[in-house]
Design a protein around this motif. Sequence first.
Motif, short mmCIF file in Angstrom:
data_model
loop_
_atom_site.label_atom_id
_atom_site.label_comp_id
_atom_site.label_asym_id
_atom_site.label_seq_id
_atom_site.Cartn_x
_atom_site.Cartn_y
_atom_site.Cartn_z
N GLY A 73 18.83 38.85 13.26
CA GLY A 73 17.98 39.00 12.30
C GLY A 73 17.80 38.81 10.97
O GLY A 73 16.89 39.32 10.49
N ILE A 74 18.65 39.73 10.42
CA ILE A 74 18.69 39.81 9.38
C ILE A 74 18.84 39.14 7.74
O ILE A 74 19.04 39.77 6.74
CB ILE A 74 19.46 41.78 8.30
CG1 ILE A 74 18.88 42.07 6.80
CG2 ILE A 74 20.60 41.17 8.38
CD1 ILE A 74 19.18 43.57 7.44
N THR A 75 20.13 38.39 8.38
CA THR A 75 20.28 37.43 7.79
C THR A 75 19.02 36.58 6.85
O THR A 75 18.65 35.52 7.65
CB THR A 75 21.43 36.14 8.17
OG1 THR A 75 22.28 37.64 9.05
CG2 THR A 75 21.70 34.75 7.43
N PRO A 76 18.89 35.77 5.74
CA PRO A 76 18.31 35.00 5.13
C PRO A 76 18.34 34.02 5.72
O PRO A 76 19.06 33.23 5.97
CB PRO A 76 18.54 34.77 3.75
CG PRO A 76 19.53 36.39 3.65
CD PRO A 76 20.39 36.39 4.46
N GLY A 77 16.99 33.96 6.66
CA GLY A 77 16.64 31.84 6.57
C GLY A 77 14.82 32.00 6.07
O GLY A 77 14.35 32.68 5.93
N PRO A 78 14.71 30.86 7.18
CA PRO A 78 12.89 30.52 7.21
C PRO A 78 12.52 32.14 7.77
O PRO A 78 11.34 32.55 6.55
CB PRO A 78 12.90 29.68 8.38
CG PRO A 78 14.37 29.08 8.09
CD PRO A 78 15.80 30.28 7.96
N GLY A 79 12.92 33.13 8.63
CA GLY A 79 11.66 33.55 8.77
C GLY A 79 11.84 35.03 7.91
O GLY A 79 10.61 35.60 7.25
N THR B 236 22.43 33.95 -0.85
CA THR B 236 22.40 33.19 0.17
C THR B 236 23.92 32.25 0.08
O THR B 236 23.62 32.14 1.05
CB THR B 236 21.09 31.53 -0.73
OG1 THR B 236 19.86 31.94 -0.40
CG2 THR B 236 21.37 30.98 0.37
N LYS B 237 24.24 32.32 -0.97
CA LYS B 237 25.69 32.04 -1.48
C LYS B 237 26.40 32.86 -0.28
O LYS B 237 27.70 32.74 0.12
CB LYS B 237 25.68 31.72 -2.78
CG LYS B 237 25.55 30.29 -3.52
CD LYS B 237 26.18 30.25 -4.60
CE LYS B 237 25.13 29.24 -5.65
NZ LYS B 237 25.45 28.24 -5.31
N LEU B 238 26.53 34.35 -0.89
CA LEU B 238 27.31 35.31 -0.34
C LEU B 238 26.83 35.20 1.52
O LEU B 238 28.28 35.56 2.32
CB LEU B 238 26.41 36.47 -0.66
CG LEU B 238 26.82 36.19 -2.14
CD1 LEU B 238 26.21 38.24 -2.41
CD2 LEU B 238 28.54 37.14 -2.55
N CYS B 239 25.80 34.87 0.98
CA CYS B 239 25.44 34.94 3.23
C CYS B 239 26.05 33.43 3.80
O CYS B 239 26.92 33.48 4.62
CB CYS B 239 24.20 34.83 3.67
SG CYS B 239 23.16 36.18 3.01
N GLY B 240 26.32 32.59 3.07
CA GLY B 240 27.37 31.46 2.96
C GLY B 240 28.80 30.68 3.41
O GLY B 240 28.53 31.11 4.37
N VAL B 241 28.79 32.30 2.36
CA VAL B 241 30.54 33.32 2.81
C VAL B 241 30.77 33.56 3.70
O VAL B 241 31.85 33.35 5.06
CB VAL B 241 30.56 33.79 1.50
CG1 VAL B 241 32.25 33.73 1.90
CG2 VAL B 241 30.84 33.57 0.04
N MET B 242 29.35 34.51 4.39
CA MET B 242 29.84 34.84 5.92
C MET B 242 29.96 34.62 6.69
O MET B 242 30.40 34.26 7.86
CB MET B 242 28.67 36.48 6.13
CG MET B 242 28.61 36.92 6.89
SD MET B 242 27.15 38.38 7.27
CE MET B 242 25.59 37.33 7.34
#
Length: 213
Positions: free
Chosen positions: A17-23, A185-191
Amino acid sequence: MTPSLLLAVLASGFIYGITPGPGVLAVFGIGAARGRRAGAGFLCGHLLGDVVWCSTALIAIVGAREVGSSAFDVLGVLSGLYLFWLGWRAIRTQRRSSDAPQGAARHPFWHGILFGLTNPKAYPVAVATFTALLSSRAELLTWAMLPSLIFLSFVGGVLAYAILIGVVGAQRVRTVYQRHEILITKLCGVMFIGFAINALAHALPGLFGSKPA
């Protein structure tokens, strides 16, 4: 249901729910234009789509587990590869995605429902995220647990959205997010890549007959 499985399902729903994406990008755009109330309306509608896609993902995961460990391991490998691809794309992000929804919706709640149910990325991301975090506890999954799994993922999603609603209307938060959107966004990519490695580490040994006891 063990405490570790309970926490894993809660975490899966929360992270989904919380990860950055379209929503998430859409709610920040709506919140910036029309405030916290409109953003909350959008998320409440979007939650219906989350329930549908997370439920479908959990059905697929439990079904694969019941069919046999090999089917679940194959799903784990595919999910791990997909998450790695998403993470790599996020790390290489250079500018705001052109397909990120911007601006305010006239009816945020109904827009959220339509957006949540028609987002083409929702199902594969849900399957990949849940598989990555539940792979180490695959032997515990049964059909009898499915209602509880769906409810726990829903609770995790509600917690994530409560946080988003709390911050979406704050000017400082919007400013920081817009200023550091690429870094976030990059940090979420690492996750995502971390989740991918976790999924592959549990799935590959099973496919090659060397899964640890």
